[in-house]
Design an enzyme around this catalytic site. Structure first.
Site, PDB file in Angstrom:
ATOM      1  NE  ARG A 273      -3.859  -1.698   0.350  1.00  9.73           N
ATOM      2  CZ  ARG A 273      -3.729  -3.529  -0.727  1.00  9.73           C
ATOM      3  NH1 ARG A 273      -2.598  -2.991  -2.084  1.00  9.73           N
ATOM      4  NH2 ARG A 273      -4.822  -3.794  -0.317  1.00  9.73           N
ATOM      5  CD  GLU A 274       3.610   2.581  -3.986  1.00  4.44           C
ATOM      6  OE1 GLU A 274       4.637   2.604  -4.364  1.00  4.44           O
ATOM      7  OE2 GLU A 274       2.814   3.359  -4.354  1.00  4.44           O
TER       8      GLU A 274
ATOM      9  NE  ARG B 139      -6.271  25.027  -2.938  1.00  9.86           N
ATOM     10  CZ  ARG B 139      -6.306  24.905  -2.190  1.00  9.86           C
ATOM     11  NH1 ARG B 139      -4.760  25.225  -1.848  1.00  9.86           N
ATOM     12  NH2 ARG B 139      -7.353  25.019  -1.215  1.00  9.86           N
TER      13      ARG B 139
ATOM     14  CB  ALA C  64      -9.683  24.642   3.070  1.00  7.52           C
TER      15      ALA C  64
ATOM     16  CD  GLU D 263      -5.775  28.231   7.252  1.00 13.07           C
ATOM     17  OE1 GLU D 263      -6.057  29.241   5.808  1.00 13.07           O
ATOM     18  OE2 GLU D 263      -4.511  28.348   8.166  1.00 13.07           O
TER      19      GLU D 263
ATOM     20  CD  GLU E 161      -7.410  30.514   3.502  1.00 10.27           C
ATOM     21  OE1 GLU E 161      -8.511  30.360   3.023  1.00 10.27           O
ATOM     22  OE2 GLU E 161      -6.391  29.032   3.302  1.00 10.27           O
TER      23      GLU E 161
ATOM     24  CD  GLU F 132      -6.439  16.062   3.146  1.00  8.92           C
ATOM     25  OE1 GLU F 132      -6.687  17.004   3.128  1.00  8.92           O
ATOM     26  OE2 GLU F 132      -6.224  16.096   1.834  1.00  8.92           O
TER      27      GLU F 132
ATOM     28  CD  GLU G   6       7.329  34.501   1.662  1.00  6.19           C
ATOM     29  OE1 GLU G   6       8.048  35.633   1.042  1.00  6.19           O
ATOM     30  OE2 GLU G   6       7.272  34.824   3.104  1.00  6.19           O
TER      31      GLU G   6
ATOM     32  CD  GLU H 198      -4.036  31.588   1.350  1.00  5.70           C
ATOM     33  OE1 GLU H 198      -4.220  30.622   1.390  1.00  5.70           O
ATOM     34  OE2 GLU H 198      -2.657  32.137   2.631  1.00  5.70           O
TER      35      GLU H 198
END
Length: 206
Positions: A48-49, A75, A87, A103, A107, A130, A149, A151
């Site tokens: 599994r990776e 993205r 997020a 956040e 943002e 995740e 910085e 972003e």
């Protein structure tokens, strides 16, 4: 005829995979890639990776007029900009609400008087550990944002119907944002409950 859930075997031991070894294949600035050897339920061996991720928080900001605060951000893996809710990555040892407050402010420049936790989502269960906590925020006060910085993103407001239409038409494909719309619809229809409290009452650390 397909079985019902109640007819399936109790527990999940018959599905479990046993880790035999684990190797760090790559270590980046905040992501790691692991290569594990595993024993499958039938006794055979495989591998599994997967990506080890520190976790993240998504904030669903609701304006006083009912509209939603969204972002448009580039993205790089997809070489395009996406519409999504604010997020960010959870820092080591940080509570989700603390991350969400930070956040949202950094943002969008917004602070919120009330917060509600809508649980979490696992957006890539086949190849990453995740987890993303989902937080709703309302009673917004708009101020000056403080982006990290490097972003760059646009902030704008849209109605629930606009977001729904964008998802239907394939203009919004971000998984967490699509899940957020489901929560918004179910909550506003009175089918799912949210418990609203101040960030301090949730245990936010300023």
């Amino acid at each position: 005829m397909l079985p019902e859930l109640a007819d399936l075997p109790e527990g999940d031991d018959h599905l479990r995979e046993q880790r035999l070894s684990s190797t760090l294949a790559h270590s980046g600035r905040f992501l790691q890639v692991m290569h594990d050897e595993v024993r499958l339920p039938d006794g055979s061996a495989s591998y599994r990776e997967y990506i080890v991720h520190p976790g993240a928080v998504m904030v669903v900001p609701i304006l006083d007029d009912g509209r939603l605060l969204l972002e448009r951000q580039y993205r790089y893996p997809h070489h395009r900009a996406f519409i999504e809710f604010p997020a960010g990555k959870i820092d080591a040892g940080e509570a989700g609400i603390t991350c969400g407050v930070r956040e949202l402010f950094e943002e969008t420049g917004c602070t919120a008087t009330e917060w509600a936790c809508a649980g979490e989502l696992r957006n890539a269960i086949a190849y990453s550990d995740e987890r993303i906590e989902i937080w709703f925020a309302r009673g917004l006060t708009v101020g000056e944002r403080r982006l990290d910085e490097g972003e760059f993103l646009d902030v704008f407001a849209a109605s629930e119907q606009q977001l729904s239409d964008w998802i239907r038409d394939g203009e919004v494909t971000d998984a967490k944002t699509m899940i957020a719309l489901l929560w918004i619809q179910q909550w506003r229809a009175g089918r799912w409950d949210l418990s609203w409290k101040s960030a301090d009452d949730w245990g936010a650390v300023r």
